[in-house]
Design a protein around this motif. Structure first.
Motif, PDB file in Angstrom:
ATOM      1  N   ASN A   1      -4.538   6.540  -7.432  1.00 46.47           N
ATOM      2  CA  ASN A   1      -3.932   5.209  -7.447  1.00 46.47           C
ATOM      3  C   ASN A   1      -2.406   5.313  -7.482  1.00 46.47           C
ATOM      4  O   ASN A   1      -1.704   4.600  -6.752  1.00 46.47           O
ATOM      5  CB  ASN A   1      -4.438   4.424  -8.653  1.00 46.47           C
ATOM      6  CG  ASN A   1      -3.978   2.973  -8.635  1.00 46.47           C
ATOM      7  OD1 ASN A   1      -4.312   2.216  -7.731  1.00 46.47           O
ATOM      8  ND2 ASN A   1      -3.201   2.581  -9.635  1.00 46.47           N
ATOM      9  N   LEU A   2      -1.886   6.218  -8.315  1.00 45.55           N
ATOM     10  CA  LEU A   2      -0.438   6.421  -8.398  1.00 45.55           C
ATOM     11  C   LEU A   2       0.121   6.951  -7.079  1.00 45.55           C
ATOM     12  O   LEU A   2       1.218   6.568  -6.652  1.00 45.55           O
ATOM     13  CB  LEU A   2      -0.107   7.398  -9.532  1.00 45.55           C
ATOM     14  CG  LEU A   2      -0.390   6.926 -10.959  1.00 45.55           C
ATOM     15  CD1 LEU A   2      -0.020   8.007 -11.958  1.00 45.55           C
ATOM     16  CD2 LEU A   2       0.383   5.639 -11.268  1.00 45.55           C
TER      17      LEU A   2
ATOM     18  N   LYS B   1       0.218   4.162  -4.397  1.00 44.64           N
ATOM     19  CA  LYS B   1       1.249   3.158  -4.675  1.00 44.64           C
ATOM     20  C   LYS B   1       2.600   3.541  -4.080  1.00 44.64           C
ATOM     21  O   LYS B   1       3.511   2.707  -4.031  1.00 44.64           O
ATOM     22  CB  LYS B   1       1.385   2.948  -6.185  1.00 44.64           C
ATOM     23  CG  LYS B   1       0.303   2.055  -6.781  1.00 44.64           C
ATOM     24  CD  LYS B   1       0.585   1.734  -8.236  1.00 44.64           C
ATOM     25  CE  LYS B   1      -0.430   0.728  -8.769  1.00 44.64           C
ATOM     26  NZ  LYS B   1      -0.164   0.372 -10.186  1.00 44.64           N
ATOM     27  N   ARG B   2       2.718   4.793  -3.620  1.00 46.01           N
ATOM     28  CA  ARG B   2       3.965   5.232  -2.994  1.00 46.01           C
ATOM     29  C   ARG B   2       4.082   4.734  -1.550  1.00 46.01           C
ATOM     30  O   ARG B   2       5.145   4.835  -0.935  1.00 46.01           O
ATOM     31  CB  ARG B   2       4.048   6.756  -3.044  1.00 46.01           C
ATOM     32  CG  ARG B   2       4.344   7.274  -4.447  1.00 46.01           C
ATOM     33  CD  ARG B   2       3.830   8.679  -4.699  1.00 46.01           C
ATOM     34  NE  ARG B   2       4.301   9.659  -3.730  1.00 46.01           N
ATOM     35  CZ  ARG B   2       3.915  10.935  -3.726  1.00 46.01           C
ATOM     36  NH1 ARG B   2       3.051  11.361  -4.651  1.00 46.01           N
ATOM     37  NH2 ARG B   2       4.383  11.765  -2.826  1.00 46.01           N
TER      38      ARG B   2
ATOM     39  N   GLN C   1       4.872  -1.232   0.022  1.00 43.30           N
ATOM     40  CA  GLN C   1       4.017  -2.369  -0.322  1.00 43.30           C
ATOM     41  C   GLN C   1       4.145  -3.533   0.652  1.00 43.30           C
ATOM     42  O   GLN C   1       3.295  -4.432   0.660  1.00 43.30           O
ATOM     43  CB  GLN C   1       4.328  -2.829  -1.747  1.00 43.30           C
ATOM     44  CG  GLN C   1       3.973  -1.785  -2.793  1.00 43.30           C
ATOM     45  CD  GLN C   1       4.178  -2.280  -4.215  1.00 43.30           C
ATOM     46  OE1 GLN C   1       4.362  -3.479  -4.448  1.00 43.30           O
ATOM     47  NE2 GLN C   1       4.151  -1.370  -5.172  1.00 43.30           N
TER      48      GLN C   1
ATOM     49  N   HIS D   1      -1.485  -2.817   1.618  1.00 45.65           N
ATOM     50  CA  HIS D   1      -2.012  -3.540   0.453  1.00 45.65           C
ATOM     51  C   HIS D   1      -3.123  -2.704  -0.174  1.00 45.65           C
ATOM     52  O   HIS D   1      -4.115  -2.383   0.481  1.00 45.65           O
ATOM     53  CB  HIS D   1      -2.549  -4.909   0.865  1.00 45.65           C
ATOM     54  CG  HIS D   1      -3.015  -5.742  -0.284  1.00 45.65           C
ATOM     55  ND1 HIS D   1      -2.163  -6.550  -1.027  1.00 45.65           N
ATOM     56  CD2 HIS D   1      -4.250  -5.888  -0.840  1.00 45.65           C
ATOM     57  CE1 HIS D   1      -2.846  -7.148  -1.983  1.00 45.65           C
ATOM     58  NE2 HIS D   1      -4.115  -6.763  -1.890  1.00 45.65           N
ATOM     59  N   LEU D   2      -2.967  -2.344  -1.436  1.00 40.08           N
ATOM     60  CA  LEU D   2      -3.919  -1.475  -2.142  1.00 40.08           C
ATOM     61  C   LEU D   2      -4.882  -2.293  -2.995  1.00 40.08           C
ATOM     62  O   LEU D   2      -4.473  -3.131  -3.802  1.00 40.08           O
ATOM     63  CB  LEU D   2      -3.151  -0.487  -3.028  1.00 40.08           C
ATOM     64  CG  LEU D   2      -3.976   0.431  -3.939  1.00 40.08           C
ATOM     65  CD1 LEU D   2      -4.906   1.323  -3.125  1.00 40.08           C
ATOM     66  CD2 LEU D   2      -3.061   1.267  -4.825  1.00 40.08           C
TER      67      LEU D   2
ATOM     68  N   LYS E   1      -8.260  -1.546  -5.532  1.00 36.99           N
ATOM     69  CA  LYS E   1      -8.956  -0.436  -6.176  1.00 36.99           C
ATOM     70  C   LYS E   1     -10.249  -0.876  -6.850  1.00 36.99           C
ATOM     71  O   LYS E   1     -10.423  -2.038  -7.214  1.00 36.99           O
ATOM     72  CB  LYS E   1      -8.042   0.239  -7.201  1.00 36.99           C
ATOM     73  CG  LYS E   1      -7.585  -0.662  -8.334  1.00 36.99           C
ATOM     74  CD  LYS E   1      -6.669   0.088  -9.285  1.00 36.99           C
ATOM     75  CE  LYS E   1      -6.222  -0.803 -10.433  1.00 36.99           C
ATOM     76  NZ  LYS E   1      -5.344  -0.088 -11.388  1.00 36.99           N
TER      77      LYS E   1
ATOM     78  N   HIS F   1     -10.832   3.217  -3.577  1.00 38.11           N
ATOM     79  CA  HIS F   1      -9.617   2.532  -3.137  1.00 38.11           C
ATOM     80  C   HIS F   1      -9.763   2.081  -1.687  1.00 38.11           C
ATOM     81  O   HIS F   1     -10.369   2.782  -0.871  1.00 38.11           O
ATOM     82  CB  HIS F   1      -8.391   3.452  -3.227  1.00 38.11           C
ATOM     83  CG  HIS F   1      -8.051   3.889  -4.620  1.00 38.11           C
ATOM     84  ND1 HIS F   1      -8.564   5.042  -5.184  1.00 38.11           N
ATOM     85  CD2 HIS F   1      -7.267   3.319  -5.556  1.00 38.11           C
ATOM     86  CE1 HIS F   1      -8.101   5.163  -6.419  1.00 38.11           C
ATOM     87  NE2 HIS F   1      -7.308   4.142  -6.663  1.00 38.11           N
TER      88      HIS F   1
ATOM     89  N   VAL G   1      -7.113   0.640   1.349  1.00 40.04           N
ATOM     90  CA  VAL G   1      -5.740   0.341   1.755  1.00 40.04           C
ATOM     91  C   VAL G   1      -5.806  -0.456   3.055  1.00 40.04           C
ATOM     92  O   VAL G   1      -6.322   0.028   4.062  1.00 40.04           O
ATOM     93  CB  VAL G   1      -4.919   1.631   1.968  1.00 40.04           C
ATOM     94  CG1 VAL G   1      -3.509   1.286   2.446  1.00 40.04           C
ATOM     95  CG2 VAL G   1      -4.857   2.451   0.677  1.00 40.04           C
TER      96      VAL G   1
END
Length: 257
Positions: A42-43, A46-47, A50, A54-55, A57, A72, A74
């Motif tokens: 997840n971390l 997030k890189r 944005q 769009h993430l 989870k 997840h 995306v």
């Protein structure tokens, strides 16, 4: 009274040991490894910018035979990426077509389901729900932990942040902005409510699937299912035998008792 005081004093001095023991036990569970692996991925995800990606989870979606749970998703104009996380250690052996992969830690070896096949069900579920071309859906498998690939892996099977390179390698727009927004809305509205009851129902469904697969006869060489066949010629004409479903790549046969 002095004895009671001594006992209480001793207990107070070592009280912290019990939480440490409990925490150590929790860390070693497969549940914690799965949650921690998903947290790490997840971390990493997030890189992604944005404003373009769009993430979403921990998505549980209903299927015809139960539920399917996706780590997840995306969503972007470059496609929808379905991400499966594996938090494992040791050497990893496998290929795209093998039903079972191998994890080896020193002399200990164990089999686990091909994560590409596992993620394919997620992909097909989303294809039906989103009603978009399958060419815009991409399966991504991410390994987290102290593991090392010992066989050549497909480009969509990556280690840690390698998933970012794979996702970014798709630079051709496949979806209009309206389709992107529609996909996000469809996933959010179609997912089951997150919580204990949803997770437990899904775990029960998975246990039933595993039980069914465990009862299936498996090839001792490649792990594929064995199929009951009948000899069509030769001295064993008409006799029954078990043959590997991966034939002709695998020619393992067993007598039928």
């Amino acid at each position: 009274m002095d004895l009671i005081a001594m006992v209480m004093n001793a207990a107070l001095q070592v009280w912290y040991i019990f939480p440490v023991i409990i925490l150590t036990f929790i860390i070693k569970t497969s549940w914690f490894k799965g949650v921690f692996g998903e947290f790490q991925v997840n971390l990493i995800l997030k890189r992604l910018p944005q404003d373009e990606y769009h993430l979403i989870k921990n998505v549980t979606l209903p299927t015809e035979d139960g539920t399917t749970q996706i780590d997840h998703i995306v969503v972007s104009k470059f496609g929808v990426f379905i991400v499966e996380t594996k938090n494992m250690k040791g050497w990893i052996f496998g290929s795209a077509n093998q039903k079972l992969w191998t994890q080896k830690i020193f002399k200990y070896s164990s089999k686990f389901q091909n994560p590409i096949h596992q993620n394919y069900k997620h992909l097909k579920t989303l294809e039906a729900q989103l009603n978009i071309n399958i060419d815009a859906l991409f399966s991504v498998v991410v390994f987290i932990g102290d593991s090392e690939f010992k066989t050549a892996m497909p480009e969509n099977v990556t280690y840690a942040s390698g998933c970012l390179s794979y996702i970014r390698s798709h630079s051709v727009a496949l979806l209009e902005q309206q389709q992107v927004l529609g996909a996000i809305k469809n996933i959010e509205s179609g997912r089951l409510e997150r919580g204990f009851s949803t997770n437990q129902a899904h775990k029960t469904h998975v246990r039933e699937i595993i039980k069914q697969k465990t009862n299936e006869k498996r090839c001792t060489k490649c792990g594929s299912g064995m199929v009951l066949r009948e000899a069509k010629k030769g001295q064993h004409l008409g006799s029954k035998f078990w043959g590997c479903s991966n034939f002709p790549k695998c020619r393992i046969v067993e007598k039928c008792n």
